[in-house]
Design a protein around this motif. Structure first.
Motif, PDB file in Angstrom:
ATOM      1  N   ASP A 185       6.169  11.991 -10.841  1.00  0.00           N
ATOM      2  CA  ASP A 185       6.958  11.315 -11.867  1.00  0.00           C
ATOM      3  C   ASP A 185       7.674  12.350 -12.715  1.00  0.00           C
ATOM      4  OD1 ASP A 185       6.469   8.452 -11.566  1.00  0.00           O
ATOM      5  OD2 ASP A 185       4.376   8.935 -12.035  1.00  0.00           O
ATOM      6  N   GLY A 186       8.940  12.067 -13.019  1.00  0.00           N
ATOM      7  CA  GLY A 186       9.724  12.963 -13.852  1.00  0.00           C
ATOM      8  C   GLY A 186      10.796  12.199 -14.600  1.00  0.00           C
ATOM      9  N   GLU A 187      11.698  12.932 -15.215  1.00  0.00           N
ATOM     10  CA  GLU A 187      12.754  12.284 -16.009  1.00  0.00           C
ATOM     11  C   GLU A 187      13.643  11.403 -15.145  1.00  0.00           C
ATOM     12  OE1 GLU A 187      16.464  13.572 -18.953  1.00  0.00           O
ATOM     13  OE2 GLU A 187      14.900  15.022 -18.460  1.00  0.00           O
ATOM     14  N   SER A 188      13.943  11.851 -13.931  1.00  0.00           N
ATOM     15  CA  SER A 188      14.812  11.070 -13.049  1.00  0.00           C
ATOM     16  C   SER A 188      14.152  10.780 -11.702  1.00  0.00           C
ATOM     17  CB  SER A 188      16.133  11.816 -12.819  1.00  0.00           C
ATOM     18  OG  SER A 188      15.889  13.101 -12.246  1.00  0.00           O
ATOM     19  N   THR A 189      12.842  10.998 -11.620  1.00  0.00           N
ATOM     20  CA  THR A 189      12.125  10.776 -10.364  1.00  0.00           C
ATOM     21  C   THR A 189      10.967   9.802 -10.571  1.00  0.00           C
ATOM     22  OG1 THR A 189      10.617  12.631 -10.737  1.00  0.00           O
ATOM     23  CG2 THR A 189      12.657  13.081  -9.525  1.00  0.00           C
ATOM     24  N   VAL A 190      10.602   9.133  -9.503  1.00  0.00           N
ATOM     25  CA  VAL A 190       9.486   8.192  -9.540  1.00  0.00           C
ATOM     26  C   VAL A 190       8.513   8.536  -8.427  1.00  0.00           C
ATOM     27  CG1 VAL A 190       8.808   5.786  -9.249  1.00  0.00           C
ATOM     28  CG2 VAL A 190      10.855   6.348 -10.540  1.00  0.00           C
ATOM     29  N   ASN A 191       7.250   8.658  -8.778  1.00  0.00           N
ATOM     30  CA  ASN A 191       6.195   8.865  -7.795  1.00  0.00           C
ATOM     31  C   ASN A 191       6.023   7.556  -7.027  1.00  0.00           C
ATOM     32  OD1 ASN A 191       3.696   8.993  -6.426  1.00  0.00           O
ATOM     33  ND2 ASN A 191       2.891  10.477  -7.895  1.00  0.00           N
ATOM     34  N   ILE A 192       6.548   7.517  -5.816  1.00  0.00           N
ATOM     35  CA  ILE A 192       6.600   6.258  -5.085  1.00  0.00           C
ATOM     36  C   ILE A 192       5.207   5.765  -4.697  1.00  0.00           C
ATOM     37  CG2 ILE A 192       6.876   7.326  -2.818  1.00  0.00           C
ATOM     38  CD1 ILE A 192       8.550   4.086  -4.164  1.00  0.00           C
ATOM     39  N   THR A 193       4.263   6.672  -4.470  1.00  0.00           N
ATOM     40  CA  THR A 193       2.900   6.262  -4.139  1.00  0.00           C
ATOM     41  C   THR A 193       2.269   5.541  -5.318  1.00  0.00           C
ATOM     42  OG1 THR A 193       2.731   8.232  -2.735  1.00  0.00           O
ATOM     43  CG2 THR A 193       0.690   7.036  -3.214  1.00  0.00           C
ATOM     44  N   ARG A 194       2.402   6.136  -6.501  1.00  0.00           N
ATOM     45  CA  ARG A 194       1.863   5.500  -7.708  1.00  0.00           C
ATOM     46  C   ARG A 194       2.574   4.178  -7.973  1.00  0.00           C
ATOM     47  NH1 ARG A 194       3.648   4.197 -11.983  1.00  0.00           N
ATOM     48  NH2 ARG A 194       5.581   5.365 -11.675  1.00  0.00           N
ATOM     49  N   PHE A 195       3.899   4.174  -7.808  1.00  0.00           N
ATOM     50  CA  PHE A 195       4.690   2.973  -8.080  1.00  0.00           C
ATOM     51  C   PHE A 195       4.239   1.813  -7.193  1.00  0.00           C
ATOM     52  CE2 PHE A 195       8.307   0.177  -7.372  1.00  0.00           C
ATOM     53  CZ  PHE A 195       8.757  -0.054  -8.667  1.00  0.00           C
ATOM     54  N   MET A 196       4.003   2.100  -5.916  1.00  0.00           N
ATOM     55  CA  MET A 196       3.599   1.043  -4.995  1.00  0.00           C
ATOM     56  C   MET A 196       2.213   0.495  -5.339  1.00  0.00           C
ATOM     57  SD  MET A 196       5.023   2.660  -1.405  1.00  0.00           S
ATOM     58  CE  MET A 196       4.338   1.348  -0.384  1.00  0.00           C
ATOM     59  N   LYS A 197       1.316   1.398  -5.727  1.00  0.00           N
ATOM     60  CA  LYS A 197      -0.054   0.970  -6.000  1.00  0.00           C
ATOM     61  C   LYS A 197      -0.205   0.347  -7.386  1.00  0.00           C
ATOM     62  CE  LYS A 197      -2.586   4.285  -3.093  1.00  0.00           C
ATOM     63  NZ  LYS A 197      -3.605   5.361  -3.090  1.00  0.00           N
ATOM     64  N   GLU A 198       0.435   0.945  -8.386  1.00  0.00           N
ATOM     65  CA  GLU A 198       0.188   0.534  -9.770  1.00  0.00           C
ATOM     66  C   GLU A 198       1.246  -0.435 -10.297  1.00  0.00           C
ATOM     67  OE1 GLU A 198      -0.335   3.965 -12.224  1.00  0.00           O
ATOM     68  OE2 GLU A 198      -1.829   4.878 -10.877  1.00  0.00           O
ATOM     69  N   ASP A 199       2.510  -0.140 -10.067  1.00  0.00           N
ATOM     70  CA  ASP A 199       3.565  -1.011 -10.603  1.00  0.00           C
ATOM     71  C   ASP A 199       3.718  -2.276  -9.759  1.00  0.00           C
ATOM     72  OD1 ASP A 199       3.769   1.219 -12.167  1.00  0.00           O
ATOM     73  OD2 ASP A 199       5.946   1.278 -12.172  1.00  0.00           O
ATOM     74  N   LEU A 200       3.855  -2.095  -8.436  1.00  0.00           N
ATOM     75  CA  LEU A 200       3.996  -3.258  -7.562  1.00  0.00           C
ATOM     76  C   LEU A 200       2.647  -3.875  -7.208  1.00  0.00           C
ATOM     77  CD1 LEU A 200       6.808  -2.144  -5.078  1.00  0.00           C
ATOM     78  CD2 LEU A 200       7.000  -3.490  -7.182  1.00  0.00           C
ATOM     79  N   LYS A 201       1.568  -3.079  -7.374  1.00  0.00           N
ATOM     80  CA  LYS A 201       0.213  -3.548  -7.087  1.00  0.00           C
ATOM     81  C   LYS A 201       0.089  -4.073  -5.644  1.00  0.00           C
ATOM     82  CE  LYS A 201      -0.732  -4.774 -11.921  1.00  0.00           C
ATOM     83  NZ  LYS A 201      -1.027  -3.379 -12.217  1.00  0.00           N
ATOM     84  N   LEU A 202       0.636  -3.315  -4.726  1.00  0.00           N
ATOM     85  CA  LEU A 202       0.576  -3.698  -3.316  1.00  0.00           C
ATOM     86  C   LEU A 202      -0.810  -3.411  -2.755  1.00  0.00           C
ATOM     87  CD1 LEU A 202       4.019  -2.297  -2.115  1.00  0.00           C
ATOM     88  CD2 LEU A 202       3.435  -4.679  -2.654  1.00  0.00           C
ATOM     89  N   THR A 203      -1.275  -4.302  -1.896  1.00  0.00           N
ATOM     90  CA  THR A 203      -2.576  -4.137  -1.261  1.00  0.00           C
ATOM     91  C   THR A 203      -2.448  -4.449   0.226  1.00  0.00           C
ATOM     92  OG1 THR A 203      -3.322  -6.428  -1.499  1.00  0.00           O
ATOM     93  CG2 THR A 203      -3.640  -4.963  -3.399  1.00  0.00           C
ATOM     94  N   ALA A 204      -3.554  -4.277   0.930  1.00  0.00           N
ATOM     95  CA  ALA A 204      -3.575  -4.562   2.364  1.00  0.00           C
ATOM     96  C   ALA A 204      -3.420  -6.051   2.644  1.00  0.00           C
ATOM     97  CB  ALA A 204      -4.879  -4.035   2.974  1.00  0.00           C
ATOM     98  N   GLU A 205      -3.562  -6.888   1.632  1.00  0.00           N
ATOM     99  CA  GLU A 205      -3.401  -8.332   1.800  1.00  0.00           C
ATOM    100  C   GLU A 205      -1.935  -8.734   1.840  1.00  0.00           C
ATOM    101  OE1 GLU A 205      -6.081 -10.224   2.359  1.00  0.00           O
ATOM    102  OE2 GLU A 205      -7.180  -8.327   2.249  1.00  0.00           O
ATOM    103  N   ASP A 206      -1.032  -7.826   1.454  1.00  0.00           N
ATOM    104  CA  ASP A 206       0.402  -8.121   1.436  1.00  0.00           C
ATOM    105  C   ASP A 206       1.064  -7.633   2.721  1.00  0.00           C
ATOM    106  OD1 ASP A 206       0.176  -9.013  -1.293  1.00  0.00           O
ATOM    107  OD2 ASP A 206       0.167  -6.900  -1.901  1.00  0.00           O
ATOM    108  N   THR A 207       2.207  -8.206   3.025  1.00  0.00           N
ATOM    109  CA  THR A 207       3.074  -7.655   4.065  1.00  0.00           C
ATOM    110  C   THR A 207       3.947  -6.592   3.410  1.00  0.00           C
ATOM    111  OG1 THR A 207       3.154  -9.590   5.507  1.00  0.00           O
ATOM    112  CG2 THR A 207       5.067  -8.136   5.534  1.00  0.00           C
TER     113      THR A 207
END
Length: 337
Positions: free
Chosen positions: A240-262
């Motif tokens: 994560d930075g001023e103009s960057t997003v940690n995509i791994t964190r974003f998927m897990k924490e912001d989108l809250k994606l799990t193995a139950e989702d497609t």
């Protein structure tokens, strides 16, 4: 009394050889039954195994089926992905769609990693003029093997979306899943534009006439699809930075994606994929979360210099190993054009 005398007479008329034959048959039956069902000896099991092995070898030689190799849980198994057919040279020069890999992923066949053709079979064999042709991946889509529409939440992430028509439109039309969410990442402002809805499913045809059966208008993007698209103008990265997003964190924490989702991910982020994918290889959760991954792995090789790939530092061999590592960890991963 008469019956008893008759039976004695019959017994005296039976040849001793007949008794011996009957006894031999009974003993043979007992011995065979014991050997097949009660013996701890492995000879019979070995015979069954040998027969199955011979059948499998014959099938492989005939190109009918591909047997899983014991090393398919390792990176090495997926590195040696090209099956050894007797007509390998002819196959490599003729077929637009490549052979299946020797090792399955998630229990299903996937295409072999065609390193010699820069993972772009159709283009390398001059079947198409577009380096981004996607024909080669169509027979291997995970969504054609597993019904991903059964899950309530169906998410498509396009990392490096570029313009709408390059990949978001392709996945919306071609991938066999009705995505409930589309998250498109493109750092250049104004490049990706969500199109204006211009499609009505109920009136998408013209009245029939005497010279044709039915004229179908070119389908545009329906409003129910454009409503599901969310655009992010930021760099996709491993931090994560001023103009960057940690995509791994974003998927897990912001989108809250799990193995139950497609979850289907396409990644084309000009070299920034390396640290992200290396993290995913070592993160068992991500292989469960992501159902299918399409990624353009950038590398430095003379055959790709016409596409400005001389700027990258990783070798093509390293790219091959990275893709093999993803598959060995359970990612249903394809090289993306």
């Amino acid at each position: 009394m008469t019956y008893f005398n008759d039976m004695q007479s019959v017994g005296r008329n039976v040849s001793p050889r007949t008794y011996y034959f009957v006894i031999l048959c009974l003993v043979s039956y007992i011995v065979l039954d014991f050997a097949l069902h009660h013996s701890g000896n492995s000879q019979c099991a070995d015979l069954v195994f040998d027969a199955a092995k011979a059948k499998a070898e014959k099938s492989i030689q005939e190109g009918l089926v591909l047997q899983e190799d014991p090393i398919c849980d390792s990176v090495l198994g997926h590195l040696n992905s090209e099956p050894q057919f007797p007509v390998a040279r002819a196959w490599n020069q003729m077929k637009w769609i490549g052979a299946p890999a020797k090792c399955k992923v998630k229990g299903h066949l996937i295409e072999s990693l065609d390193v010699a053709n820069n993972f772009r079979r159709g283009y390398a064999l001059k079947y198409v003029g577009d380096v981004e042709d996607k024909t080669m991946v169509l027979p291997w889509l995970y969504g054609t093997k597993v019904d991903l529409n059964k899950r309530a939440r169906r998410v498509y992430l396009d990392l490096g979306a570029n313009a709408f028509h390059t990949s978001v439109q392709w996945f919306s039309r071609m991938y066999p899943c009705d995505f409930t969410e589309v998250h498109a990442w493109e750092v250049t402002n104004g490049l990706f534009r969500i199109p204006t809805p211009a499609f009505n499913e109920d009136t998408n045809w013209s009245p029939e006439n005497s010279h044709s059966t039915r004229v179908v208008d070119t389908p545009q993007v329906p409003d129910w699809m454009t409503d599901r698209i969310k655009l992010y103008n930021a760099y996709v990265a491993d931090f994560d930075g001023e103009s960057t997003v940690n995509i791994t964190r974003f998927m897990k924490e912001d989108l809250k994606l799990t193995a139950e989702d497609t979850v289907v991910v396409k990644m084309d982020i000009e070299g920034a994929e390396w640290p992200i994918l290396e993290r995913w290889v070592n993160d068992p959760e991500m292989a469960d979360i992501i159902d299918e991954l399409f990624v353009e792995v950038h590398y430095k090789h003379a055959s790709m210099y016409d596409f400005q790939w001389s700027m990258f530092s990783h070798s093509r061999e390293e790219a091959h190993k990275l893709l093999a590592s993803l598959r060995a960890r359970g990612f249903f991963a394809h090289p993306w054009p």
